[in-house]
Design a protein around this motif. Structure first.
Motif, mmCIF file in Angstrom:
data_model
loop_
_atom_site.group_PDB
_atom_site.id
_atom_site.type_symbol
_atom_site.label_atom_id
_atom_site.label_comp_id
_atom_site.label_asym_id
_atom_site.label_seq_id
_atom_site.Cartn_x
_atom_site.Cartn_y
_atom_site.Cartn_z
ATOM 1 N N UNK A 9 0.049 6.265 3.505
ATOM 2 C CA UNK A 9 -0.404 5.242 2.569
ATOM 3 C C UNK A 9 -1.928 5.115 2.607
ATOM 4 N N UNK A 10 -2.506 5.103 3.791
ATOM 5 C CA UNK A 10 -3.953 5.000 3.929
ATOM 6 C C UNK A 10 -4.619 6.237 3.321
ATOM 7 N N UNK A 11 -4.034 7.394 3.562
ATOM 8 C CA UNK A 11 -4.572 8.632 2.989
ATOM 9 C C UNK A 11 -4.533 8.570 1.460
ATOM 10 N N UNK A 15 -7.810 8.690 -1.032
ATOM 11 C CA UNK A 15 -7.894 9.693 -2.098
ATOM 12 C C UNK A 15 -8.088 9.027 -3.456
ATOM 13 N N UNK A 16 -7.350 7.980 -3.709
ATOM 14 C CA UNK A 16 -7.500 7.251 -4.985
ATOM 15 C C UNK A 16 -8.888 6.644 -5.104
ATOM 16 N N UNK A 17 -9.383 6.070 -4.037
ATOM 17 C CA UNK A 17 -10.718 5.474 -4.064
ATOM 18 C C UNK A 17 -11.783 6.525 -4.349
ATOM 19 N N UNK A 18 -11.636 7.695 -3.750
ATOM 20 C CA UNK A 18 -12.595 8.772 -3.995
ATOM 21 C C UNK A 18 -12.536 9.256 -5.434
ATOM 22 N N UNK A 19 -11.322 9.385 -5.966
ATOM 23 C CA UNK A 19 -11.155 9.866 -7.339
ATOM 24 C C UNK A 19 -11.703 8.882 -8.367
ATOM 25 N N UNK A 69 -15.706 5.803 3.246
ATOM 26 C CA UNK A 69 -15.432 6.319 4.584
ATOM 27 C C UNK A 69 -15.465 5.204 5.623
ATOM 28 N N UNK A 70 -16.394 4.273 5.486
ATOM 29 C CA UNK A 70 -16.428 3.152 6.423
ATOM 30 C C UNK A 70 -15.186 2.290 6.312
ATOM 31 N N UNK A 71 -14.683 2.088 5.117
ATOM 32 C CA UNK A 71 -13.442 1.341 4.933
ATOM 33 C C UNK A 71 -12.253 2.112 5.502
ATOM 34 N N UNK A 72 -12.309 3.433 5.403
ATOM 35 C CA UNK A 72 -11.241 4.259 5.973
ATOM 36 C C UNK A 72 -11.185 4.109 7.491
#
Length: 146
Positions: A9-11, A15-19, A69-72
């Motif tokens: 789910x985190x992944x 991915x959605x945030x990056x897109x 990335x910091x949120x990840x």
């Protein structure tokens, strides 16, 4: 500790945030870059700030990715990496580049360039930390043999 479904789910969220955020930040950067002269004149009433607006515009995609990335790091329960990248590395690199460009006499433009360079370098640092530290843990957890 996150379970396998939580990591998936985190992944997916990352991915959605990056897109979404990367293309939007590129569009905003291009708009600010193209209209930097108009922005400098209309908002700041100073044409010399044209380069400052361009420098800040370049930092937008880097900051957007850096923030993801910091949120990840928080999503993967690796807060120490967020503190290291954002609170220590980013602030120290901004300070170092401001001092360097200040000594060289670049003024406000030097501060804007310092921010842009520090943002880009910190993004690379955070991305590398994500890949090396968190990524290794994720690969082992997502492995079908785990």
């Amino acid at each position: 500790m996150l379970f396998r479904s939580d990591y998936q789910r985190v992944k997916g969220v990352i991915t959605s945030a990056l897109k979404i955020s990367f293309p939007v930040s590129l569009i905003i950067m291009i708009i600010l870059f193209v209209f930097s002269r108009d922005i400098a004149l209309e908002f700041f009433h100073n044409i010399e700030l044209d380069l400052v607006v361009k420098a800040i515009a370049i930092s937008i995609p880097f900051y957007s990715l850096f923030y993801i990335f910091n949120s990840a790091f928080i999503g993967f329960k690796k807060v120490e990496y967020r503190v290291l990248s954002e609170n220590i590395f980013f602030n120290i690199s901004k300070l170092v580049f401001v001092i360097i460009f200040g000594i060289l006499g670049y003024g406000v433009f030097g501060i804007a360039i310092s921010y842009t360079i520090a943002t880009a370098i910190t993004f690379l640092f955070a991305a590398r930390s994500e890949e090396r530290r968190v990524g290794k843990e994720c690969r082992s957890r997502w492995s079908p043999y785990h």
